[in-house]
Design a protein around this motif. Structure first.
Motif, mmCIF file in Angstrom:
data_model
loop_
_atom_site.group_PDB
_atom_site.id
_atom_site.type_symbol
_atom_site.label_atom_id
_atom_site.label_comp_id
_atom_site.label_asym_id
_atom_site.label_seq_id
_atom_site.Cartn_x
_atom_site.Cartn_y
_atom_site.Cartn_z
ATOM 1 N N VAL A 7 0.859 -1.180 0.000
ATOM 2 C CA VAL A 7 0.000 0.000 0.000
ATOM 3 C C VAL A 7 0.896 1.231 0.000
ATOM 4 O O VAL A 7 1.665 1.445 0.936
ATOM 5 N N GLY A 8 0.830 2.038 -1.055
ATOM 6 C CA GLY A 8 1.662 3.238 -1.173
ATOM 7 C C GLY A 8 2.738 3.045 -2.223
ATOM 8 O O GLY A 8 3.486 2.056 -2.198
ATOM 9 N N TYR A 35 -1.029 -0.741 -4.388
ATOM 10 C CA TYR A 35 -2.151 0.201 -4.432
ATOM 11 C C TYR A 35 -1.637 1.593 -4.082
ATOM 12 O O TYR A 35 -1.023 1.784 -3.028
ATOM 13 N N ALA A 37 -2.765 5.688 -3.796
ATOM 14 C CA ALA A 37 -3.938 6.577 -3.762
ATOM 15 C C ALA A 37 -3.901 7.617 -4.885
ATOM 16 O O ALA A 37 -4.933 7.964 -5.454
ATOM 17 N N PRO A 59 13.086 15.332 -2.807
ATOM 18 C CA PRO A 59 14.517 15.157 -2.555
ATOM 19 C C PRO A 59 15.335 15.467 -3.811
ATOM 20 O O PRO A 59 14.849 15.283 -4.928
ATOM 21 N N TRP A 62 21.045 12.036 -2.427
ATOM 22 C CA TRP A 62 21.123 11.279 -1.174
ATOM 23 C C TRP A 62 22.530 11.408 -0.626
ATOM 24 O O TRP A 62 23.472 11.766 -1.345
ATOM 25 N N SER A 252 -7.025 3.959 -3.240
ATOM 26 C CA SER A 252 -6.648 4.168 -1.824
ATOM 27 C C SER A 252 -6.984 2.957 -0.994
ATOM 28 O O SER A 252 -8.074 2.404 -1.152
ATOM 29 N N ALA A 292 -1.666 8.124 7.252
ATOM 30 C CA ALA A 292 -2.484 7.103 6.587
ATOM 31 C C ALA A 292 -2.286 5.760 7.287
ATOM 32 O O ALA A 292 -3.239 5.025 7.546
ATOM 33 N N PHE A 375 13.037 26.608 0.596
ATOM 34 C CA PHE A 375 12.126 25.820 1.441
ATOM 35 C C PHE A 375 11.536 26.705 2.523
ATOM 36 O O PHE A 375 12.266 27.458 3.152
ATOM 37 N N SER A 423 4.983 15.892 5.916
ATOM 38 C CA SER A 423 5.743 14.886 5.168
ATOM 39 C C SER A 423 6.967 14.371 5.923
ATOM 40 O O SER A 423 7.501 13.323 5.567
ATOM 41 N N ASN A 453 8.886 6.501 5.921
ATOM 42 C CA ASN A 453 9.809 7.361 6.656
ATOM 43 C C ASN A 453 9.432 7.641 8.121
ATOM 44 O O ASN A 453 10.018 8.513 8.738
ATOM 45 N N GLY A 459 15.703 9.299 5.057
ATOM 46 C CA GLY A 459 16.428 9.505 3.800
ATOM 47 C C GLY A 459 16.205 8.363 2.822
ATOM 48 O O GLY A 459 15.873 7.231 3.219
HETATM 49 C C1 LIG Z 1 10.852 18.546 0.708
HETATM 50 C C2 LIG Z 1 11.593 17.291 1.013
HETATM 51 C C3 LIG Z 1 12.927 17.157 0.641
HETATM 52 C C4 LIG Z 1 13.608 15.975 0.908
HETATM 53 N N1 LIG Z 1 14.919 15.868 0.517
HETATM 54 C C5 LIG Z 1 15.548 14.691 0.675
HETATM 55 C C6 LIG Z 1 16.839 14.505 0.103
HETATM 56 O O1 LIG Z 1 17.394 15.397 -0.543
HETATM 57 N N2 LIG Z 1 17.436 13.286 0.264
HETATM 58 C C7 LIG Z 1 16.819 12.256 0.930
HETATM 59 O O2 LIG Z 1 17.413 11.179 1.036
HETATM 60 N N3 LIG Z 1 15.580 12.403 1.468
HETATM 61 C C8 LIG Z 1 14.934 13.593 1.344
HETATM 62 N N4 LIG Z 1 13.667 13.737 1.834
HETATM 63 C C9 LIG Z 1 13.006 12.596 2.507
HETATM 64 C C10 LIG Z 1 12.458 11.597 1.490
HETATM 65 O O3 LIG Z 1 12.194 12.230 0.271
HETATM 66 C C11 LIG Z 1 11.164 10.963 1.988
HETATM 67 O O4 LIG Z 1 11.349 10.484 3.306
HETATM 68 C C12 LIG Z 1 10.742 9.809 1.076
HETATM 69 O O5 LIG Z 1 10.623 10.212 -0.259
HETATM 70 C C13 LIG Z 1 9.430 9.195 1.595
HETATM 71 O O6 LIG Z 1 9.136 8.064 0.801
HETATM 72 P P1 LIG Z 1 7.974 7.068 1.208
HETATM 73 O O7 LIG Z 1 7.860 6.046 0.162
HETATM 74 O O8 LIG Z 1 8.153 6.643 2.617
HETATM 75 O O9 LIG Z 1 6.640 7.981 1.257
HETATM 76 P P2 LIG Z 1 5.913 8.857 0.151
HETATM 77 O O10 LIG Z 1 6.843 9.347 -0.879
HETATM 78 O O11 LIG Z 1 5.120 9.859 0.934
HETATM 79 O O12 LIG Z 1 4.921 7.818 -0.546
HETATM 80 C C14 LIG Z 1 3.791 7.325 0.112
HETATM 81 C C15 LIG Z 1 2.725 7.072 -0.942
HETATM 82 O O13 LIG Z 1 1.568 6.529 -0.295
HETATM 83 C C16 LIG Z 1 0.418 7.038 -0.950
HETATM 84 N N5 LIG Z 1 -0.731 6.869 -0.064
HETATM 85 C C17 LIG Z 1 -1.118 7.631 0.998
HETATM 86 N N6 LIG Z 1 -2.224 7.132 1.560
HETATM 87 C C18 LIG Z 1 -2.558 6.032 0.853
HETATM 88 C C19 LIG Z 1 -3.623 5.070 0.961
HETATM 89 N N7 LIG Z 1 -4.543 5.122 1.935
HETATM 90 N N8 LIG Z 1 -3.673 4.058 0.042
HETATM 91 C C20 LIG Z 1 -2.740 3.969 -0.953
HETATM 92 N N9 LIG Z 1 -1.727 4.854 -1.084
HETATM 93 C C21 LIG Z 1 -1.630 5.855 -0.188
HETATM 94 C C22 LIG Z 1 0.793 8.482 -1.238
HETATM 95 O O14 LIG Z 1 -0.021 9.006 -2.271
HETATM 96 C C23 LIG Z 1 2.256 8.350 -1.638
HETATM 97 O O15 LIG Z 1 2.422 8.219 -3.017
HETATM 98 C C24 LIG Z 1 12.955 14.916 1.584
HETATM 99 C C25 LIG Z 1 11.616 15.057 1.984
HETATM 100 C C26 LIG Z 1 10.931 16.230 1.710
HETATM 101 C C27 LIG Z 1 9.497 16.373 2.120
#
Ligand SMILES: Cc1cc2nc3c(=O)[nH]c(=O)nc-3n(C[C@H](O)[C@H](O)[C@H](O)COP(=O)(O)OP(=O)(O)OC[C@H]3O[C@@H](n4cnc5c(N)ncnc54)[C@H](O)[C@@H]3O)c2cc1C
Length: 478
Positions: A7-8, A35, A37, A59, A62, A252, A292, A375, A423, A453, A459
């Motif tokens: 999921v995600g 899946y 959303a 990001p 890294w 979702s 979520a 930012f 986030s 995360n 990261g």
């Molecule tokens: C502005 C910013 C800059 C950053 N810069 C860096 C960097 O330079 N280097 C680095 O290493 N890290 C960086 N980070 C951290 C890193 O980018 C994030 O921690 C990482 O991308 C998160 O990935 P994720 O897969 O955990 O979550 P997400 O990318 O948030 O993905 C989660 C997914 O789940 C989906 N979702 C939500 N609810 C549901 C549901 N109920 N059902 C199905 N799908 C759902 C969402 O739509 C989303 O697509 C940065 C973060 C931010 C916010």
């Protein structure tokens, strides 16, 4: 056949899907489905390209020291796309009394390797310089008094270097990465290397000096790594390995329920029709943002849901571009960018940081052109988030001009604005202990995995390592 739901579809979910798909192609009896959303994959990782500019919405690279993102990129055939930050121009500035002051060379976060680099630095007063020198002398005392318990990042920095180093560089550096408050962030969760250095050497400066000795004349590796055409390339390369019929977009996850040995996952079927779909799975991997995940988990185990971090900071980003003709009319300092210590509210949105994108990485802009990405975090991000892109871009431009001096208008057609509400989860003091408890609850529920995360690192390299390891554990042995 083991049916697995992911999921995600951010980097965590896609990496898990990739690992499961590798096993499926090797003949493992796995039937996985993802899946997402939203109507796109990648989550916070998002690159747009326009007129020769490569613009990151989330990001931008890294930390090179952590190998897992690089390994994945190599495996996906992106070796020729890997690029390093331009460390020859590496400098970070801190805004002090309205002026950008460079951080001395060779610092690792707020720790200098060589005390002589602090001499003459306009960033620090004599009090801070003395505090640095004293830290080295207090090595045995610091080692003897290493706390048994977790503590805040602020308390850790204060113990080593005092108030000035904390407010001038410690807090802005940590806020730049975690968007959070150093008084509540857990040092063991967000700065584990520094905690180990303290345990071994007492003094962090002594630890860096010992590392430098071991390194000898070998060059220091570049600080950051990225991909020439942006991190979206990594998402595209992952998706290219995954059968499209297994990737369910605009779907979702709505709820999950135990039914015998399987989970019943209810997802939205077609957003426009409001119907839902129910499917059984042997295992579910949640790779959703913390809010979520908490909502999905709460009906199963309220105590487990309560262990997921509750505080998270928001980010609002604006990338401003100046094509070569406009860029030739102004100059900026050499370096990667700047950080802004957060003052008490002045009423107007405050920048958290700015990146001189075309100086930090090669090939981010056409020759002679300029990109600066700024930012807003914390309360400023929350205030700006509901505003229009134009208002956010105007606020970003106004703040930037205040810091850098008069700027020509940036190209409005190239401006990109992104909002990432809540986030960045805050790993508060005691986070690691809470994660141990959370793992115990999840193990009791059985056949569930939490990725993303909120738990073991924010990261990209950490998320990739974690997702691959979790997916491998699910592969049935032949
Ligand atoms: C502005 C910013 C800059 C950053 N810069 C860096 C960097 O330079 N280097 C680095 O290493 N890290 C960086 N980070 C951290 C890193 O980018 C994030 O921690 C990482 O991308 C998160 O990935 P994720 O897969 O955990 O979550 P997400 O990318 O948030 O993905 C989660 C997914 O789940 C989906 N979702 C939500 N609810 C549901 C549901 N109920 N059902 C199905 N799908 C759902 C969402 O739509 C989303 O697509 C940065 C973060 C931010 C916010």
């Amino acid at each position: 056949m083991k049916r697995i739901a992911i999921v995600g579809g951010g980097i965590a979910g896609l990496t898990a899907a990739y690992e499961l798909e590798l096993a499926r192609k090797r003949g493992a009896e796995i039937d996985w489905h993802l899946y997402e959303a939203g109507d796109r994959l990648g989550g916070i990782v998002e690159t747009t390209q326009s007129q020769g500019f490569v613009l990151e919405g989330g990001p931008d690279g890294w930390v090179s020291e952590k190998p897992w993102a690089r390994e994945l990129a190599l495996e996906l055939g992106l070796g020729s796309e890997l690029i390093s930050s331009n460390d020859a121009t590496r400098k970070t500035y801190i805004l002090i009394d309205g002026k950008l002051q460079p951080m001395p060379d060779g610092m690792r976060m707020m720790v200098p390797e060589d005390l002589s680099t602090l001499e003459g630095s306009p960033l620090f007063s004599d009090t801070a310089r003395k505090a640095y020198a004293a830290e080295l002398e207090r090595a045995s005392e610091l080692r003897a008094k290493t706390p048994e318990q977790d503590e805040s990042v602020a308390s850790f920095i204060l113990r080593h270097f005092g108030e000035e180093v904390l407010t001038k560089i410690g807090a802005p550096l940590l806020s730049g990465v975690f968007g959070g408050d150093v008084k509540t962030l857990s040092v063991r969760a967000v700065m584990p290397n520094f905690v180990s250095m303290e345990r071994e050497y007492g003094s962090l400066i002594a630890a860096l000096q010992a590392k430098a000795k071991t390194r000898g004349s070998r060059p220091v590796p570049s600080l950051f790594t990225t991909l020439r055409n942006g991190l979206g390339t990594l998402i595209d390369a992952l998706v290219a390995q995954l059968p499209p019929e297994r990737l369910n977009l605009s779907r979702s996850a709505l709820s999950i329920k135990r039914q015998g040995k399987r989970w019943l996952l209810r997802t939205s079927a077609f957003a426009t029709e409001g119907r839902t779909s129910k499917k059984h799975f042997h295992h579910v991997l949640f790779a959703t943002p913390i809010d979520a995940t908490r909502a999905l988990l709460a009906p199963l185990d309220a105590e487990a849901a309560a262990l997921i971090p509750t505080d998270a900071s928001s980010a609002v980003l604006a990338a401003l571009c100046w094509p070569a003709a406009a860029a030739s009319t102004f100059s900026i300092l050499q370096g990667f960018g700047f950080l802004v210590p957060q003052a008490h509210s002045t009423g107007e949105p405050q920048l958290l940081a700015g990146t001189f994108v075309d100086q930090k990485f090669p090939d981010r802009a056409p020759a002679g052109a300029r990109v600066i990405r700024v930012f807003f975090g914390g309360p400023s991000a929350d205030t700006l988030s509901p505003q229009s892109d134009e208002t956010i871009a105007a606020a970003a431009f106004a703040q930037l001009a205040k810091i850098l001096g008069p700027l020509p208008a940036s190209d409005a057609a190239l401006t990109t604005v992104r909002r990432w509400p809540r986030s960045l989860p805050q790993y508060e003091v005691g986070h690691l202990e809470r994660m141990v408890q959370l793992d115990q609850h999840i193990a009791k529920l059985g056949d569930l995995t939490l990725l993303g995360n909120g738990y073991r690192g924010v990261g990209l390299p950490d998320l990739i390592r974690d997702a691959r390891a979790a997916a491998r554990e699910l592969i049935p042995t032949a």
